[in-house]
Design a protein around this motif. Structure first.
Motif, PDB file in Angstrom:
ATOM      1  N   CYS A  23       0.885  -0.668  -0.087  1.00  0.00           N
ATOM      2  CA  CYS A  23      -0.541  -0.066   0.067  1.00  0.00           C
ATOM      3  C   CYS A  23       0.826   1.169  -0.169  1.00  0.00           C
ATOM      4  O   CYS A  23       0.736   2.133  -0.507  1.00  0.00           O
ATOM      5  CB  CYS A  23      -0.929  -0.075   1.227  1.00  0.00           C
ATOM      6  SG  CYS A  23      -2.645   0.057   0.405  1.00  0.00           S
TER       7      CYS A  23
ATOM      8  N   TYR B 213       0.437   3.597  -3.198  1.00  0.00           N
ATOM      9  CA  TYR B 213      -0.336   4.430  -2.432  1.00  0.00           C
ATOM     10  C   TYR B 213       0.795   6.162  -1.578  1.00  0.00           C
ATOM     11  O   TYR B 213       0.034   5.995  -0.762  1.00  0.00           O
ATOM     12  CB  TYR B 213      -1.641   4.572  -2.161  1.00  0.00           C
ATOM     13  CG  TYR B 213      -2.307   3.659  -3.156  1.00  0.00           C
ATOM     14  CD1 TYR B 213      -2.849   3.977  -4.820  1.00  0.00           C
ATOM     15  CD2 TYR B 213      -1.930   2.447  -2.389  1.00  0.00           C
ATOM     16  CE1 TYR B 213      -2.862   3.348  -5.147  1.00  0.00           C
ATOM     17  CE2 TYR B 213      -3.206   1.428  -3.384  1.00  0.00           C
ATOM     18  CZ  TYR B 213      -3.426   1.849  -4.734  1.00  0.00           C
ATOM     19  OH  TYR B 213      -4.175   0.899  -6.152  1.00  0.00           O
TER      20      TYR B 213
ATOM     21  N   ASP C 243       1.060   8.942  -1.049  1.00  0.00           N
ATOM     22  CA  ASP C 243      -0.268  10.377  -0.144  1.00  0.00           C
ATOM     23  C   ASP C 243      -0.895   9.604  -0.422  1.00  0.00           C
ATOM     24  O   ASP C 243      -2.307  10.617   0.205  1.00  0.00           O
ATOM     25  CB  ASP C 243      -0.073  10.774  -1.937  1.00  0.00           C
ATOM     26  CG  ASP C 243       1.897  11.302  -2.379  1.00  0.00           C
ATOM     27  OD1 ASP C 243       2.114  11.451  -1.939  1.00  0.00           O
ATOM     28  OD2 ASP C 243       1.529  11.652  -3.739  1.00  0.00           O
ATOM     29  N   LEU C 244      -1.826   8.205   0.504  1.00  0.00           N
ATOM     30  CA  LEU C 244      -2.470   8.547   0.606  1.00  0.00           C
ATOM     31  C   LEU C 244      -3.300   8.379   1.997  1.00  0.00           C
ATOM     32  O   LEU C 244      -4.031   9.472   2.174  1.00  0.00           O
ATOM     33  CB  LEU C 244      -2.808   6.758   0.972  1.00  0.00           C
ATOM     34  CG  LEU C 244      -4.200   5.956   0.924  1.00  0.00           C
ATOM     35  CD1 LEU C 244      -4.629   6.036   0.158  1.00  0.00           C
ATOM     36  CD2 LEU C 244      -4.716   4.122   1.035  1.00  0.00           C
TER      37      LEU C 244
ATOM     38  N   TRP D  88       1.844   7.369   8.102  1.00  0.00           N
ATOM     39  CA  TRP D  88       2.282   6.325   7.971  1.00  0.00           C
ATOM     40  C   TRP D  88       2.926   5.332   9.202  1.00  0.00           C
ATOM     41  O   TRP D  88       3.285   4.057   8.968  1.00  0.00           O
ATOM     42  CB  TRP D  88       3.198   5.934   6.973  1.00  0.00           C
ATOM     43  CG  TRP D  88       2.985   6.629   4.971  1.00  0.00           C
ATOM     44  CD1 TRP D  88       2.514   6.812   4.527  1.00  0.00           C
ATOM     45  CD2 TRP D  88       1.283   5.236   4.272  1.00  0.00           C
ATOM     46  NE1 TRP D  88       1.858   6.936   3.579  1.00  0.00           N
ATOM     47  CE2 TRP D  88       1.850   5.176   2.856  1.00  0.00           C
ATOM     48  CE3 TRP D  88       1.402   4.091   4.911  1.00  0.00           C
ATOM     49  CZ2 TRP D  88      -0.165   4.688   2.670  1.00  0.00           C
ATOM     50  CZ3 TRP D  88      -0.030   3.321   4.084  1.00  0.00           C
ATOM     51  CH2 TRP D  88      -0.323   3.806   3.009  1.00  0.00           C
TER      52      TRP D  88
END
Ligand code: ADP
Length: 649
Positions: A70, A74, A76-77, A83
């Motif tokens: 993940c 992604y 910039d999720l 994170w």
């Protein structure tokens, strides 16, 4: 560096290094699961619990890989901090299973199992230290789950060797925490150094870009300036050569001379515009705010441009206003003159309108200059403020201006603390507007249109001229002699002091700014003034003449209000300035004498008057910048408006 960007940079780097280790960790944990299951296999204690625990371990390990994927896909999720939190959660789940699973070893009849499991846990702890040690959250959510259950259970056996093992494990637990602390500090320092370096590189690159743009702008400026200066010079050269033509008639000679004068005037005008702009850039232009009626300024500027407008059949409408503003009338006049001259030049029919728009409930308002002229396309609205830029004069015909008016206006408005705005469209006219501050009618000390009349003559005045250039000294001496002055020339400060020593008491001292031997005119004038003050000759008129623009000392002198004339100084300008300064000095002397007389007559009242005058006396604070008292306003106005009128289009 500010704290926020630094914290973000640290977080970004942390995310990078934390997640970078995860694929290796994934395989290590499968290896750990395999080893642990293998050593328990011969005699699995509490099988359902065991299966649940190791099933959870395997699931957490797969979840860890999913989180890594993940993050890679992604990034910039969520924010870097989020994170980091997610990674800490993954650590907690992943390391709790093998840590808690040591309980099975203590349930097993195999006595070596706790030891084997402990070795596995220490190996995993070393891996956590290597891959997560630089982040407090990730480290502290993994290590206790791994090691604390085994420390507690070893202690609980109450046997000597297990207690020793528990102590060693506890020591190991403390030691890796301490090492992780310095590991973290080192990591932060490395990131800080990297970010500082990156910041430095970016700011250097930005500065380089600015310098390159400035250099490009200067190159464009000089290219345009040299072109516009060459044109009249070239014409003058050709015309001057034709004066030698013996075959030409006196009428032709007269015509040639007329053309030469015209070109010299054009050259002078362009020079003055360029110098005006340079003066504004160098910060030597003083802003002196006064309270005055705006209608008087409108009247003044309107009367200058009404004839030109009428000659083109245009109506010049000035909206009546009772507003008193607190602004610099001289600089405002230059702004308005430039805008009006453009309005007249670029309008062929209709009208020009000058007026004030109130700014809602706030005090002050906007001065607007509108015209019904050709208008300016939207894509040119920025460029018209660049030096020498003209929308439609590709052949650079000097009669259509030089493109210096609006850049000057923009700087002047900026100097006055405002912003020049433009609204215009082709065929729909233009509106230029800028803000003015509201003033106080009680603060008005003189009418703007009050002129200095009956100025004192130069006849019979003594003038001391200081200049290291003999030709300028000679030129000045003969000019001043023609006006009836008696002149003493000095090449430097010592010569000037010698002249004073010989008993020459000047009415005015004219001094060049750049003198020989690295001396400045300001230093020479101070020395001369000191000697004159010692001999009781205060209030002698002093005037600096300079070709310098960007000296910090000049800016300081301008702030102190010391009269400075910028070269080229025309004889007319020099004479008017001297006459005004003399008039000022005479007025000051007269007032001082009257005060002395009054004091002699009424000692007690005089004392209180003196106190009063000292309280409100700007002259006391700024010896030469005596512009706040009534007779001095026209003096400064006229000094500046001379320069303006000489440079106006
Ligand atoms: P100049 O008028 O000497 O050319 P300026 O710097 O004053 O220089 O103006 C720059 C350009 O902006 C002009 O060449 C002209 O094209 C445009 N401009 C300025 N004022 C007006 C106006 N009132 N109406 C139309 N165009 C204008």
């Amino acid at each position: 560096m500010r704290a926020d960007p630094m914290q973000r940079a640290i977080d970004e780097d942390l995310v990078r290094v934390l997640y970078a280790q995860d694929p290796i960790a994934f395989f290590s944990h499968w290896f750990s699961i395999a080893v642990l299951v293998a050593i328990y296999w011969p005699n699995i204690p509490s099988p359902p619990l065991f299966i649940a625990c190791f099933g959870f371990y395997a699931a957490a390990n797969c979840g860890s890989l999913a989180l890594w994927i993940c993050n890679r896909r992604y990034p910039d999720l969520v924010t870097p901090r989020a994170w980091i939190y997610l990674h800490a959660l993954r650590g907690m789940l992943l390391y709790s299973a093998p840590g808690v699973a040591i309980w099975f070893a203590f349930q097993s009849p195999q006595t070596d199992l706790p030891l084997l499991h402990t070795v596995m846990l220490v190996t995993l702890a070393a891996g956590v230290f290597m891959s997560n040690g630089f982040d407090l959250l990730n480290f502290s959510t993994a290590i206790p789950f791994l090691l604390l259950p085994s420390i507690v259970l070893h202690f609980g056996t109450h046997t000597f060797d297990r207690t020793i093992l528990a102590i060693v494990l506890a020591f190991f637990f403390c030691a890796i925490n301490v090492y992780a602390l310095s590991y973290r500090k080192l990591f932060q320092r490395v990131v800080q150094a990297r970010v500082d370096q990156q910041y430095l590189a970016e700011s250097l690159a930005a500065q380089k870009r600015v310098a390159e743009e400035a250099s490009l702008a200067k190159t464009r400026f000089f290219a345009a300036a040299s072109h516009d200066l060459r044109q009249p010079l070239h014409a003058i050269g050709l015309l001057a050569a034709s004066l030698n033509d013996a075959a030409a008639t006196p009428l032709q000679h007269a015509k040639t001379a007329e053309h030469i004068v015209y070109n010299v005037e054009a050259l002078n005008q362009l020079f003055n515009q360029v110098l005006d702009l340079a003066r504004l850039e160098s910060g030597v232009t003083q802003v002196i705010r006064l309270h005055f009626r705006l209608s008087e300024l409108f009247e003044r500027v309107g009367s200058q441009y009404r004839p030109q407008a009428a000659a083109k059949g245009l109506a010049l409408r000035i909206a009546p206003t009772a507003m008193v503003v607190h602004d610099d009338p001289v600089l405002l006049e230059r702004v308005l003159s430039n805008l009006l001259s453009n309005a007249v030049r670029y309008t062929e029919e209709g009208a020009i309108w000058v007026g004030l728009r109130r700014a809602g409930q706030r005090s002050g308002g906007y001065i607007e200059v509108r015209d019904s002229g050709i208008g300016i396309p939207a894509e040119e609205h920025e460029r018209i403020f660049e030096e020498f830029y003209q929308v439609a004069n590709p052949q650079r015909d000097a009669r259509q201006g030089h493109g210096l008016g609006l850049p000057t206006v923009k700087r002047l408005v900026g100097l006055l603390g405002g912003e020049l705005q433009v609204r215009s469209a082709p065929g729909r006219g233009s509106v230029f507007r800028f803000p003015v501050q509201a003033g106080d009618a009680g603060g008005i000390v003189a009418s703007l249109n009050e002129a200095v009349t009956g100025g004192p003559s130069a006849q019979g005045r003594r003038v001391l001229c200081i200049d290291d250039d003999p030709s300028i000294l000679e030129g000045l001496a003969s000019l001043l002699a023609r006006w009836g002055c008696s002149v003493r020339g000095a090449r430097h400060e010592i010569d000037a002091l010698e002249a004073l020593g010989d008993g020459f008491v000047p009415d005015a001292v004219l001094c060049d700014y750049q003198l020989a031997n690295h001396r400045t005119g300001a230093q020479a004038l101070t020395a001369v003034r000191n000697v004159l003050a010692q001999t009781g000759h205060d209030g002698v008129v002093t005037l600096l003449i300079t070709g310098d623009m960007a000296s910090a000392e000049l800016a300081a002198l301008a702030l102190q209000g010391i009269p400075v004339l910028h070269k080229p100084v025309t004889p007319a300008r020099l004479r008017r300035t001297l006459e005004m300064l003399w008039q000022q000095a005479d007025l000051d002397k007269g007032r001082a004498a009257a005060a002395v007389e009054r004091r002699a007559g009424e000692p007690r009242r005089a004392q209180s008057e003196l106190n009063e005058s000292n309280e409100g006396n700007e002259v006391g604070r700024e010896p030469q910048n005596s512009l706040q008292t009534k007779p001095q306003i026209p003096l400064r106005n006229q000094m500046q408006s001379q320069s303006q009128s000489e440079s106006q289009q």
